[in-house]
Design a protein around this motif. Structure first.
Motif, PDB file in Angstrom:
ATOM      1  N   PRO A 191     -34.230 -22.090   9.590  1.00 12.38           N
ATOM      2  CA  PRO A 191     -33.775 -23.176   8.721  1.00 12.38           C
ATOM      3  C   PRO A 191     -32.252 -23.244   8.609  1.00 12.38           C
ATOM      4  O   PRO A 191     -31.569 -22.231   8.616  1.00 12.38           O
ATOM      5  N   SER A 192     -31.748 -24.491   8.506  1.00  8.72           N
ATOM      6  CA  SER A 192     -30.305 -24.717   8.445  1.00  8.72           C
ATOM      7  C   SER A 192     -29.971 -25.668   7.304  1.00  8.72           C
ATOM      8  O   SER A 192     -30.752 -26.580   6.981  1.00  8.72           O
ATOM      9  N   LEU A 193     -28.799 -25.471   6.711  1.00  6.28           N
ATOM     10  CA  LEU A 193     -28.329 -26.280   5.586  1.00  6.28           C
ATOM     11  C   LEU A 193     -27.330 -27.317   6.081  1.00  6.28           C
ATOM     12  O   LEU A 193     -26.383 -26.978   6.781  1.00  6.28           O
ATOM     13  N   TYR A 194     -27.552 -28.585   5.698  1.00  9.17           N
ATOM     14  CA  TYR A 194     -26.672 -29.684   6.111  1.00  9.17           C
ATOM     15  C   TYR A 194     -26.107 -30.378   4.873  1.00  9.17           C
ATOM     16  O   TYR A 194     -26.872 -30.737   3.966  1.00  9.17           O
TER      17      TYR A 194
ATOM     18  N   GLY B 287     -35.817 -17.295  -8.408  1.00 10.52           N
ATOM     19  CA  GLY B 287     -35.269 -17.727  -9.695  1.00 10.52           C
ATOM     20  C   GLY B 287     -35.167 -19.222  -9.875  1.00 10.52           C
ATOM     21  O   GLY B 287     -34.471 -19.697 -10.775  1.00 10.52           O
ATOM     22  N   TYR B 288     -35.890 -19.983  -9.035  1.00  7.97           N
ATOM     23  CA  TYR B 288     -35.914 -21.437  -9.158  1.00  7.97           C
ATOM     24  C   TYR B 288     -37.301 -21.857  -9.632  1.00  7.97           C
ATOM     25  O   TYR B 288     -38.241 -21.915  -8.826  1.00  7.97           O
ATOM     26  N   PRO B 289     -37.484 -22.100 -10.937  1.00  7.39           N
ATOM     27  CA  PRO B 289     -38.805 -22.421 -11.466  1.00  7.39           C
ATOM     28  C   PRO B 289     -39.431 -23.611 -10.745  1.00  7.39           C
ATOM     29  O   PRO B 289     -38.785 -24.645 -10.545  1.00  7.39           O
ATOM     30  N   VAL B 290     -40.689 -23.472 -10.353  1.00  7.80           N
ATOM     31  CA  VAL B 290     -41.369 -24.470  -9.527  1.00  7.80           C
ATOM     32  C   VAL B 290     -42.250 -25.371 -10.372  1.00  7.80           C
ATOM     33  O   VAL B 290     -43.036 -24.907 -11.202  1.00  7.80           O
TER      34      VAL B 290
ATOM     35  N   GLN C 148     -45.654 -19.986   6.546  1.00  9.94           N
ATOM     36  CA  GLN C 148     -45.754 -18.672   5.907  1.00  9.94           C
ATOM     37  C   GLN C 148     -44.627 -17.738   6.321  1.00  9.94           C
ATOM     38  O   GLN C 148     -44.052 -17.042   5.480  1.00  9.94           O
ATOM     39  N   TRP C 149     -44.296 -17.716   7.618  1.00  8.10           N
ATOM     40  CA  TRP C 149     -43.404 -16.679   8.132  1.00  8.10           C
ATOM     41  C   TRP C 149     -41.950 -17.116   8.282  1.00  8.10           C
ATOM     42  O   TRP C 149     -41.048 -16.271   8.268  1.00  8.10           O
ATOM     43  N   VAL C 150     -41.704 -18.425   8.445  1.00 15.25           N
ATOM     44  CA  VAL C 150     -40.335 -18.881   8.718  1.00 15.25           C
ATOM     45  C   VAL C 150     -39.751 -19.688   7.558  1.00 15.25           C
ATOM     46  O   VAL C 150     -38.618 -19.433   7.120  1.00 15.25           O
ATOM     47  N   GLU C 151     -40.484 -20.654   7.044  1.00 18.10           N
ATOM     48  CA  GLU C 151     -39.935 -21.529   6.009  1.00 18.10           C
ATOM     49  C   GLU C 151     -39.373 -20.799   4.791  1.00 18.10           C
ATOM     50  O   GLU C 151     -38.309 -21.180   4.292  1.00 18.10           O
ATOM     51  N   PRO C 152     -40.038 -19.768   4.259  1.00 25.00           N
ATOM     52  CA  PRO C 152     -39.491 -19.107   3.070  1.00 25.00           C
ATOM     53  C   PRO C 152     -38.083 -18.553   3.270  1.00 25.00           C
ATOM     54  O   PRO C 152     -37.354 -18.363   2.282  1.00 25.00           O
ATOM     55  N   ARG C 153     -37.675 -18.324   4.505  1.00 23.65           N
ATOM     56  CA  ARG C 153     -36.323 -17.819   4.769  1.00 23.65           C
ATOM     57  C   ARG C 153     -35.250 -18.847   4.427  1.00 23.65           C
ATOM     58  O   ARG C 153     -34.083 -18.501   4.302  1.00 23.65           O
ATOM     59  N   ALA C 154     -35.660 -20.093   4.293  1.00 18.45           N
ATOM     60  CA  ALA C 154     -34.702 -21.128   3.913  1.00 18.45           C
ATOM     61  C   ALA C 154     -34.078 -20.855   2.544  1.00 18.45           C
ATOM     62  O   ALA C 154     -32.925 -21.218   2.294  1.00 18.45           O
ATOM     63  N   ILE C 155     -34.827 -20.189   1.674  1.00 22.97           N
ATOM     64  CA  ILE C 155     -34.373 -19.999   0.297  1.00 22.97           C
ATOM     65  C   ILE C 155     -33.112 -19.141   0.236  1.00 22.97           C
ATOM     66  O   ILE C 155     -32.320 -19.244  -0.703  1.00 22.97           O
ATOM     67  N   ASP C 156     -32.886 -18.325   1.234  1.00 23.78           N
ATOM     68  CA  ASP C 156     -31.684 -17.495   1.263  1.00 23.78           C
ATOM     69  C   ASP C 156     -30.409 -18.327   1.233  1.00 23.78           C
ATOM     70  O   ASP C 156     -29.346 -17.831   0.851  1.00 23.78           O
ATOM     71  N   GLN C 157     -30.483 -19.586   1.627  1.00 23.25           N
ATOM     72  CA  GLN C 157     -29.303 -20.442   1.723  1.00 23.25           C
ATOM     73  C   GLN C 157     -29.037 -21.247   0.451  1.00 23.25           C
ATOM     74  O   GLN C 157     -28.165 -22.121   0.434  1.00 23.25           O
ATOM     75  N   LEU C 158     -29.773 -20.954  -0.622  1.00 23.76           N
ATOM     76  CA  LEU C 158     -29.605 -21.693  -1.877  1.00 23.76           C
ATOM     77  C   LEU C 158     -28.771 -20.944  -2.902  1.00 23.76           C
ATOM     78  O   LEU C 158     -28.730 -21.346  -4.073  1.00 23.76           O
ATOM     79  N   ALA C 159     -28.078 -19.896  -2.477  1.00 22.12           N
ATOM     80  CA  ALA C 159     -27.329 -19.069  -3.427  1.00 22.12           C
ATOM     81  C   ALA C 159     -26.233 -19.842  -4.150  1.00 22.12           C
ATOM     82  O   ALA C 159     -25.766 -19.418  -5.217  1.00 22.12           O
ATOM     83  N   PHE C 160     -25.811 -20.995  -3.615  1.00 19.28           N
ATOM     84  CA  PHE C 160     -24.757 -21.787  -4.254  1.00 19.28           C
ATOM     85  C   PHE C 160     -25.246 -22.542  -5.478  1.00 19.28           C
ATOM     86  O   PHE C 160     -24.445 -23.073  -6.258  1.00 19.28           O
ATOM     87  N   LEU C 161     -26.568 -22.615  -5.673  1.00 13.50           N
ATOM     88  CA  LEU C 161     -27.119 -23.351  -6.811  1.00 13.50           C
ATOM     89  C   LEU C 161     -27.059 -22.516  -8.088  1.00 13.50           C
ATOM     90  O   LEU C 161     -27.182 -21.293  -8.046  1.00 13.50           O
ATOM     91  N   PRO C 162     -26.901 -23.164  -9.251  1.00 16.50           N
ATOM     92  CA  PRO C 162     -26.915 -22.424 -10.517  1.00 16.50           C
ATOM     93  C   PRO C 162     -28.248 -21.724 -10.731  1.00 16.50           C
ATOM     94  O   PRO C 162     -29.301 -22.280 -10.372  1.00 16.50           O
TER      95      PRO C 162
END
Length: 282
Positions: free
Chosen positions: A275-278, A126-129, A88-102
Motif C-alpha cells: 500500500p502507498s499513500l498519495y 487507535g482509530y475507532p471503527v 488479510q495479509w497485505v491490506e492491514p499494512r496500510a495502517i502503518d502510514q497513518l501515523a500523521f493523523l491525530p
C-alpha cells in the motif's frame, strides 16, 4: 461481477516472470461469469473472482456467500481466489502510514464483513471503527462501533448471508451509479475505508480533509476524490498504467508467481506492490 466499462489489460515485468493481467467484467450476470470461469479454467495460471466473496468474515468466523461458492464450483483446475488473502495479509499494512493523523481519529469501514482485517488493524492502531455494513449493505441508515457490530453480526449473519448478492453490493452497471446517502456517517469520521464501489456509490459532495483507504481505482476515480476535497488516498493496491487492480487481481498475481498466503507481504514488498499513500491536494 462488475461492469465491463472498467476492463483493462496490462503486461507486468516481475523479475524473471512476465504477467499478463486482464480484467473482464460480466455486468453483474452470474451466468456469464460462470461460463467465463469455465472457459478460462485450465488455460490461465490463476483466476481472481471480483464482486463476490467466497465467505463473509467476522472475527474467527466465516459465513458462506452463495453466489461466490457457486462460481467457485465452476473451476476445477486453475487456482481461484477472491482477494481475501490480500485483504488479510497485505491490506492491514496500510495502517502503518497513518501515523500523521491525530490519535483517536475515527474510521468508517463501509463493510466490515468484506474488510474485517482492515477494520481490526484500524481499531488496534487507535482509530475507532464505525461499521457501515447496515447502511451500505442493508440500506439501513445506521452505523455501529466495531464491538457492537460483531455481536450483532454473530446473531444475524447465519440468516443475512443468504440475501441476494445484488441487494447487498452494487454489481454490473450499478457500479457507475451514485446515490449520495449516509452523510451523517461520513461526517462523523476522518478515515473512510473499504471497497471502492461501496464508497463511490454514496460519496458525499464534500470529503474535505478526509483520508480514503481503498483499492481498485481508475484515474477518473482518483480525480473524483480530489475534486470532492479528499486530502489523502491510501491505496491498498498499486497503480499499473493508471489502473489500480482490486484485491482479487492482486492475490491472483501472487498465486500465479507461486506464493502461498503467508508469503504475500514479502513478495508484494519485493515487487513494490505494498500500500502507498498519495496526497490528493497539491
Amino acid at each position: 461481477m462488475g461492469t465491463n466499462s472498467r476492463d483493462y489489460q496490462v503486461k507486468l515485468n516481475c523479475g524473471q516472470e512476465t504477467i499478463l493481467l486482464e480484467r473482464r467484467g460480466c455486468n453483474g450476470r452470474l451466468d456469464l461469469a460462470a461460463r467465463l470461469l469455465k472457459k478460462l479454467d485450465g488455460r490461465v495460471d490463476a483466476l481472481g473472482l471480483g464482486g463476490a466473496n467466497f465467505n463473509y468474515h467476522l472475527g474467527s468466523r466465516c459465513y458462506p456467500c452463495p453466489a461466490g461458492r457457486y462460481l467457485a464450483r465452476q473451476v476445477k483446475e486453475t487456482p481461484l481466489v477472491d482477494g481475501s488473502g490480500w485483504k488479510q495479509w497485505v491490506e492491514p499494512r496500510a495502517i502503518d502510514q497513518l501515523a500523521f493523523l491525530p490519535p483517536g481519529s475515527r474510521a468508517l469501514v463501509v463493510s466490515v464483513l468484506d474488510r474485517f482485517w482492515l477494520a481490526r488493524a484500524l481499531q488496534a492502531a487507535g482509530y475507532p471503527v464505525l461499521a457501515g455494513d447496515a447502511a451500505f449493505g442493508l440500506k439501513l441508515p445506521l452505523g455501529f462501533p466495531l464491538s457492537t457490530f460483531m455481536i450483532l453480526g454473530y446473531l444475524t449473519m447465519p440468516l443475512l448471508a443468504h440475501l441476494p448478492l445484488g441487494y447487498l453490493y452494487p454489481l454490473g452497471h450499478d457500479q457507475e451509479k451514485s446515490y449520495p446517502h449516509y452523510h451523517h456517517l461520513f461526517a462523523r469520521v476522518k478515515i473512510i475505508a473499504g471497497d471502492w464501489h461501496f464508497i463511490r456509490r454514496h460519496l458525499p459532495v464534500s470529503l474535505a480533509g478526509k483520508v480514503v483507504i481503498t483499492g481498485g481505482t481508475t484515474p477518473g476515480d482518483r480525480e473524483l476524490l480530489r475534486r470532492r476535497g479528499a486530502a489523502w488516498l491510501l491505496a491498498t493496491t498499486p497503480v499499473f498504467e493508471g489502473f489500480s487492480p482490486a484485491a482479487n487481481a492482486m492475490e491472483a498475481m501472487l498465486v500465479a508467481l507461486g506464493a502461498a498466503a503467508p508469503q504475500y507481504p514479502a513478495l508484494a514488498g519485493k515487487l513494490g506492490w505494498l500500500p502507498s499513500l498519495y496526497c490528493l491536494q497539491k
